[in-house]
Design a protein around this motif. Structure first.
Motif, PDB file in Angstrom:
ATOM      1  N   PRO A 161       0.827  -1.212   0.000  1.00  0.00           N
ATOM      2  CA  PRO A 161       0.000   0.000   0.000  1.00  0.00           C
ATOM      3  C   PRO A 161       0.856   1.255   0.000  1.00  0.00           C
ATOM      4  N   SER A 162       0.457   2.224  -0.806  1.00  0.00           N
ATOM      5  CA  SER A 162       1.199   3.483  -0.851  1.00  0.00           C
ATOM      6  C   SER A 162       0.918   4.288   0.408  1.00  0.00           C
ATOM      7  N   LEU A 163       1.745   5.300   0.662  1.00  0.00           N
ATOM      8  CA  LEU A 163       1.514   6.176   1.813  1.00  0.00           C
ATOM      9  C   LEU A 163       0.138   6.816   1.742  1.00  0.00           C
ATOM     10  N   ALA A 164      -0.265   7.248   0.530  1.00  0.00           N
ATOM     11  CA  ALA A 164      -1.571   7.893   0.364  1.00  0.00           C
ATOM     12  C   ALA A 164      -2.703   6.917   0.669  1.00  0.00           C
ATOM     13  N   ASP A 165      -2.573   5.675   0.185  1.00  0.00           N
ATOM     14  CA  ASP A 165      -3.602   4.668   0.450  1.00  0.00           C
ATOM     15  C   ASP A 165      -3.713   4.390   1.949  1.00  0.00           C
ATOM     16  N   GLU A 166      -2.565   4.237   2.594  1.00  0.00           N
ATOM     17  CA  GLU A 166      -2.585   3.948   4.029  1.00  0.00           C
ATOM     18  C   GLU A 166      -3.156   5.120   4.817  1.00  0.00           C
ATOM     19  N   GLU A 167      -2.788   6.341   4.433  1.00  0.00           N
ATOM     20  CA  GLU A 167      -3.288   7.512   5.134  1.00  0.00           C
ATOM     21  C   GLU A 167      -4.802   7.621   4.989  1.00  0.00           C
ATOM     22  N   ALA A 168      -5.309   7.386   3.781  1.00  0.00           N
ATOM     23  CA  ALA A 168      -6.759   7.447   3.547  1.00  0.00           C
ATOM     24  C   ALA A 168      -7.469   6.352   4.357  1.00  0.00           C
ATOM     25  N   HIS A 169      -6.873   5.165   4.410  1.00  0.00           N
ATOM     26  CA  HIS A 169      -7.465   4.053   5.150  1.00  0.00           C
ATOM     27  C   HIS A 169      -7.521   4.370   6.648  1.00  0.00           C
ATOM     28  N   GLN A 170      -6.449   4.954   7.175  1.00  0.00           N
ATOM     29  CA  GLN A 170      -6.418   5.306   8.595  1.00  0.00           C
ATOM     30  C   GLN A 170      -7.381   6.445   8.907  1.00  0.00           C
ATOM     31  N   LEU A 171      -7.465   7.427   8.034  1.00  0.00           N
ATOM     32  CA  LEU A 171      -8.422   8.521   8.234  1.00  0.00           C
ATOM     33  C   LEU A 171      -9.855   8.015   8.182  1.00  0.00           C
ATOM     34  N   SER A 172     -10.127   7.098   7.275  1.00  0.00           N
ATOM     35  CA  SER A 172     -11.481   6.543   7.171  1.00  0.00           C
ATOM     36  C   SER A 172     -11.849   5.784   8.445  1.00  0.00           C
ATOM     37  N   TYR A 173     -10.877   5.074   9.006  1.00  0.00           N
ATOM     38  CA  TYR A 173     -11.107   4.371  10.273  1.00  0.00           C
ATOM     39  C   TYR A 173     -11.445   5.381  11.374  1.00  0.00           C
ATOM     40  N   LEU A 174     -10.656   6.447  11.469  1.00  0.00           N
ATOM     41  CA  LEU A 174     -10.906   7.465  12.491  1.00  0.00           C
ATOM     42  C   LEU A 174     -12.238   8.162  12.264  1.00  0.00           C
ATOM     43  N   GLN A 175     -12.584   8.401  11.010  1.00  0.00           N
ATOM     44  CA  GLN A 175     -13.873   9.017  10.665  1.00  0.00           C
ATOM     45  C   GLN A 175     -15.033   8.157  11.187  1.00  0.00           C
ATOM     46  N   LYS A 176     -14.927   6.859  10.970  1.00  0.00           N
ATOM     47  CA  LYS A 176     -15.986   5.933  11.379  1.00  0.00           C
ATOM     48  C   LYS A 176     -16.097   5.837  12.902  1.00  0.00           C
ATOM     49  N   HIS A 177     -14.964   5.901  13.586  1.00  0.00           N
ATOM     50  CA  HIS A 177     -14.944   5.637  15.033  1.00  0.00           C
ATOM     51  C   HIS A 177     -14.813   6.907  15.876  1.00  0.00           C
ATOM     52  N   LEU A 178     -14.887   8.062  15.244  1.00  0.00           N
ATOM     53  CA  LEU A 178     -14.616   9.314  15.958  1.00  0.00           C
ATOM     54  C   LEU A 178     -15.569   9.533  17.129  1.00  0.00           C
ATOM     55  N   ALA A 179     -16.845   9.277  16.932  1.00  0.00           N
ATOM     56  CA  ALA A 179     -17.817   9.514  18.011  1.00  0.00           C
ATOM     57  C   ALA A 179     -17.471   8.673  19.240  1.00  0.00           C
ATOM     58  N   ASN A 180     -17.119   7.403  19.029  1.00  0.00           N
ATOM     59  CA  ASN A 180     -16.740   6.543  20.158  1.00  0.00           C
ATOM     60  C   ASN A 180     -15.471   7.038  20.840  1.00  0.00           C
ATOM     61  N   ILE A 181     -14.492   7.446  20.031  1.00  0.00           N
ATOM     62  CA  ILE A 181     -13.222   7.913  20.584  1.00  0.00           C
ATOM     63  C   ILE A 181     -13.437   9.149  21.455  1.00  0.00           C
ATOM     64  N   LEU A 182     -14.236  10.093  20.955  1.00  0.00           N
ATOM     65  CA  LEU A 182     -14.488  11.323  21.720  1.00  0.00           C
ATOM     66  C   LEU A 182     -15.261  11.029  23.000  1.00  0.00           C
ATOM     67  N   SER A 183     -16.193  10.081  22.939  1.00  0.00           N
ATOM     68  CA  SER A 183     -16.968   9.765  24.151  1.00  0.00           C
ATOM     69  C   SER A 183     -16.077   9.192  25.248  1.00  0.00           C
ATOM     70  N   LEU A 184     -15.010   8.496  24.861  1.00  0.00           N
ATOM     71  CA  LEU A 184     -14.087   7.940  25.854  1.00  0.00           C
ATOM     72  C   LEU A 184     -13.206   9.013  26.491  1.00  0.00           C
TER      73      LEU A 184
END
Length: 556
Positions: A161-184
């Motif tokens: 995976p390229s740096l751009a692909d990995e960065e997008a994948h990690q951002l998408s993960y954070l986007q999906k889980h942001l509400a849970n992360i902030l609640s913690l």
């Protein structure tokens, strides 16, 4: 990038995009199923309360490995592994071992254990990959048939995976889980519904474990300065807490902008002129371009696609403090610099020397590679027939599907080694090379290698190299003419059994030399003996892999 000195505006993302911190995702995932929580925040919220209660004696909410072990109900060894892993992926250089781990950093660390790595791309030319990745030793028959052109066409970025692909994948993960992360991270206040959760500036800044703002060549912007709701806070006055929903909306907006920016960048690259590595260029041109570091100070320097050659990189040759050695074969690679992180991926029949790595080394999908590293920590995943000559302050971590790995004490030096070790905080008096930790074969973060439903077993650990097989590795003096360092010998003390073996070998060699000098032979017999010695030495060079070191002399 336009010059905007008003980070307090809500449009921060127009000048400095949000990025995920790669380190927790690349070096911070531990393949222990018990650490992966699939019920959102339910279990982690309860664990957080217990850990906060355990940390009441600490004004900074810190806990030690005993508290982690008892609260998570895991073994003391696994608790220490969590502490050690968190220490090497956190931004701060605080001595976690002595002061304990911050509860909220720990909770974020545990939450991202649910992350699954991006699947590698399949290569469009499987034959090219087969050529670069030999199924038998590249030294069988003395030389493999790989041509430079085949290597150039097998650009490793195509199947990693390229740096751009990995960065997008990690951002998408954070986007999906942001509400849970902030609640913690949030505190509850009197109120109804979503307004009852607020974030203090202190809790908000814990997000710097996962994200940062900044662009190429620029310094990272502190998160509290990038956020419009904390940017103009009076340093002498505590900032008022902010509703978690406001933080959530602002971060989602910035993540969406960053993902769009990545997509535009990738699209422009794909539609632009092809890279030099895609062309039918001579090997030397391809070699020069393949080791060119990224211009971004925040990105790793890449050394990739080296074949039947040597590559030397000193601190002045590298941008940033992270290096990735990718898809290199039949080569010797020297990275003689102080680093924070290093990754070795998809290499075969190579010797790779890492100077001093103060945070973590990860070696993955390698075959018949010799790694010589002075590092705080090393993780070995899915490798076979590799030998690791280590000076490491933490226990080596072995995960995944490994076969016939060997570990040995560190066996080299160069003039600036101790200076580099001091810069990144590696202690020569602590070397845990022979005490590896083997976890499971199934990696829950990798759905490709081990699909769901496969029962797990402990990974095959590494054996100690036979003392008679250890030889000192000589690094040519490439620092001649520069400010030379003070290191004159291996700074890591050798275990007694290896010292005794070396003395015995030196004594045997001296006796053989004496016998040869005293033996009276006719000229024809002398020539026969000389020829036999040369043939045996040549066989040893190839069998041991030391033939690679001649590439250095070949390139001089």
């Amino acid at each position: 990038m336009t010059d905007n000195t008003e980070p307090s505006t809500a449009s921060t993302s127009s000048t400095a995009y949000v990025h995920p911190r790669r380190e927790p995702f690349e070096h911070g995932l531990i393949p222990i199923p018990k650490l992966i929580f699939t019920d959102g925040t339910q279990t982690l919220a309860s664990l957080k309360e217990k850990l906060v209660h355990r940390s009441t004696q600490s004004p900074t909410h810190r806990v030690d490995s005993i508290a982690v072990s008892e609260t998570l109900q895991i073994s003391p060894d696994h608790a220490q592994l969590i502490i050690d892993t968190l220490a090497v992926v956190i931004e701060s250089d605080a001595e976690i071992e002595s002061v304990g781990v911050d509860v909220f950093d720990l909770i974020l660390f545990l939450y991202i254990q649910s992350y699954k790595r991006l699947l590698p791309r399949t290569h469009k030319d499987s034959a090219a990959v087969a050529d670069v990745w030999p199924s038998t030793s590249a030294f069988d028959g003395y030389l493999s048939a790989l041509s430079p052109l085949q290597l150039v066409r097998s650009n490793s970025r195509r199947f990693m995976p390229s740096l751009a692909d990995e960065e997008a994948h990690q951002l998408s993960y954070l986007q999906k889980h942001l509400a849970n992360i902030l609640s913690l991270l949030a505190d509850s206040v009197e109120g109804e519904g979503e307004e009852s959760l607020v974030l203090t500036m202190e809790k908000f800044e814990h997000l710097e474990f996962l994200i940062y703002f900044g662009e190429k060549g620029s310094e990272k912007i502190p998160l509290s300065e990038a956020a419009p709701f904390f940017a103009n806070s009076d340093p002498d006055m505590p900032a008022a807490p902010v509703p978690a929903t406001q933080v959530h909306d602002w971060l989602l907006q910035n993540i969406a902008s960053a993902l769009e920016h990545i997509s535009e960048r990738v699209s422009a690259k794909e539609n632009g002129p092809p890279n030099a590595s895609d062309q039918d260029v001579p090997m030397f041109d391809a070699y020069a371009s393949s080791i060119k570091p990224l211009t971004s100070a925040r990105g790793p320097s890449y050394i990739e696609g080296i074949s039947k050659s040597s590559c030397v990189k000193k601190a002045s040759d590298l941008k940033g403090s992270s290096v990735k050695v990718v898809n290199c074969h039949d080569s010797v690679i020297y990275i003689l610099a102080p680093l924070r992180y290093a990754t070795i991926y998809g290499c075969s029949d190579a010797t790779i020397v890492l100077g001093a790595v103060g945070k973590a080394v990860r070696v993955e999908h390698c075959e018949r590679v010799h790694v010589i590293a002075a590092a705080k920590r090393i993780c070995i995943a899915n490798c076979r027939e590799c030998v690791f000559f280590l000076g490491v302050n933490q226990r080596p971590l072995i995960v995944g599907d490994n076969h016939k790995l060997q570990v040995a004490p560190y066996n080299t030096f160069y003039s600036q080694l101790e200076e580099h070790m001091n810069q990144v905080g590696i202690q020569a008096t602590i070397n845990r090379w022979d005490d590896p930790v083997a976890l499971g074969v199934v990696d829950p973060h990798d759905s490709l290698s081990h699909p769901a439903g496969v029962s797990d077993v402990q990974a095959e650990s590494a054996t100690r190299l036979d003392p008679d097989q250890l030889t000192n590795f000589l690094i040519p003096n490439w620092f001649e003419g520069e400010s030379s360092g003070s290191t004159k010998d291996n700074p890591f003390p050798l275990p007694d059994i290896y010292i005794a073996s070396q003395h015995r070998n030196h004594k045997n060699l001296a006796e053989i030399k004496q016998i040869l000098r005293e033996t009276q032979l006719e000229e024809s017999r002398k020539r026969e003996l000389s020829s036999a010695l040369h043939a045996q030495f040549k066989d040893w060079l190839y069998a041991s892999g030391n033939i690679r070191q001649l590439y250095c002399l070949q390139g001089d």
